[in-house]
Design a protein around this motif. Sequence first.
Motif, PDB file in Angstrom:
ATOM      1  N   MET A  79      27.227  43.615  28.497  1.00 28.77           N
ATOM      2  CA  MET A  79      28.017  44.728  28.947  1.00 28.77           C
ATOM      3  C   MET A  79      28.116  44.763  30.467  1.00 28.77           C
ATOM      4  SD  MET A  79      29.372  47.534  27.512  1.00 28.77           S
ATOM      5  CE  MET A  79      29.270  49.193  27.204  1.00 28.77           C
ATOM      6  N   SER A  80      27.015  44.468  31.146  1.00 34.40           N
ATOM      7  CA  SER A  80      27.043  44.502  32.604  1.00 34.40           C
ATOM      8  C   SER A  80      27.990  43.443  33.151  1.00 34.40           C
ATOM      9  CB  SER A  80      25.646  44.348  33.184  1.00 34.40           C
ATOM     10  OG  SER A  80      25.138  43.059  32.848  1.00 34.40           O
ATOM     11  N   ARG A  90      33.304  42.103  36.090  1.00 37.44           N
ATOM     12  CA  ARG A  90      34.647  41.532  36.154  1.00 37.44           C
ATOM     13  C   ARG A  90      35.694  42.611  36.364  1.00 37.44           C
ATOM     14  NH1 ARG A  90      34.511  37.665  31.121  1.00 37.44           N
ATOM     15  NH2 ARG A  90      32.658  38.861  30.753  1.00 37.44           N
ATOM     16  N   LEU A  91      35.516  43.753  35.738  1.00 40.34           N
ATOM     17  CA  LEU A  91      36.444  44.857  35.917  1.00 40.34           C
ATOM     18  C   LEU A  91      36.390  45.360  37.355  1.00 40.34           C
ATOM     19  CD1 LEU A  91      38.463  46.712  34.568  1.00 40.34           C
ATOM     20  CD2 LEU A  91      36.567  48.213  33.922  1.00 40.34           C
ATOM     21  N   LEU A  92      35.213  45.458  37.919  1.00 29.59           N
ATOM     22  CA  LEU A  92      35.062  45.880  39.303  1.00 29.59           C
ATOM     23  C   LEU A  92      35.730  44.874  40.243  1.00 29.59           C
ATOM     24  CD1 LEU A  92      33.833  47.852  41.333  1.00 29.59           C
ATOM     25  CD2 LEU A  92      31.736  46.489  41.264  1.00 29.59           C
ATOM     26  N   LEU A 113      40.065  43.289  43.946  1.00 31.74           N
ATOM     27  CA  LEU A 113      41.140  42.355  44.300  1.00 31.74           C
ATOM     28  C   LEU A 113      42.516  43.015  44.204  1.00 31.74           C
ATOM     29  CD1 LEU A 113      39.900  39.029  42.669  1.00 31.74           C
ATOM     30  CD2 LEU A 113      40.029  39.596  45.095  1.00 31.74           C
ATOM     31  N   ALA A 114      42.747  43.793  43.164  1.00 24.31           N
ATOM     32  CA  ALA A 114      44.035  44.479  43.014  1.00 24.31           C
ATOM     33  C   ALA A 114      44.243  45.466  44.158  1.00 24.31           C
ATOM     34  CB  ALA A 114      44.103  45.190  41.666  1.00 24.31           C
ATOM     35  N   SER A 115      43.209  46.183  44.524  1.00 23.95           N
ATOM     36  CA  SER A 115      43.311  47.130  45.637  1.00 23.95           C
ATOM     37  C   SER A 115      43.589  46.399  46.945  1.00 23.95           C
ATOM     38  CB  SER A 115      42.018  47.943  45.772  1.00 23.95           C
ATOM     39  OG  SER A 115      41.812  48.722  44.626  1.00 23.95           O
ATOM     40  N   LEU A 116      42.912  45.292  47.165  1.00 25.66           N
ATOM     41  CA  LEU A 116      43.128  44.508  48.376  1.00 25.66           C
ATOM     42  C   LEU A 116      44.564  43.990  48.440  1.00 25.66           C
ATOM     43  CD1 LEU A 116      41.868  43.287  50.909  1.00 25.66           C
ATOM     44  CD2 LEU A 116      41.248  41.299  49.526  1.00 25.66           C
TER      45      LEU A 116
END
Length: 190
Positions: free
Chosen positions: A1-2, A7-9, A14-17
């Motif tokens: 789970m971690s 990967r989501l983080l 990356l999407a925010s950047l």
Amino acid sequence: MSGARFRLLRYYVLASLVAIVGVTGVLTWFFTREIEAEIVDLAHGDAVRVVEHLRDRVAREFIRPTVEREGWIDLDDPAQRAELDRVVASAIESLGVVRLYFFDPTGAIVYSSVPEHVGFSIAGRDNPGYESARDGRSTSILKQRGDPLDLTGETEGVYLLETYVPIPALGAPEGEDRPPVFILVCKNTA
């Protein structure tokens, strides 16, 4: 789970950047264009005043005295050419003018601060500044040397403000449809 959260983080980071860089790039491009347009508008007004001043000086110090003395203007005459060069040089020194061209109504250069350019014609070329002046509207265009429309043939690195101004024939009656003489002033903006 971690591992899934990691990967989501990473995806969100990356999407925010990418989003921040993209928005910043678009805003930078937009504001740069707006500032450039404002600078060109301000410089255009100055360049038109320079051309009007030059027109008045050339008329007062060269055209009228030469016509009174000799009856006509002949720029192939070395003495007349030298006198016009003197008047133009004294009128534009310290004004940041790099090159100056007088066009006849056919698009041929009849006088230039660069003598090798005399006789060159821009007729038939795609030159929106010249077309605008021929239609009676002054305009300025900011361009980088090396542009195919640039008469200097020099390359890259220096931006020029090219200002095209229609100058009605001296002595033409108001409202008479006479072809104007065109003056091009290139001001170094770098």
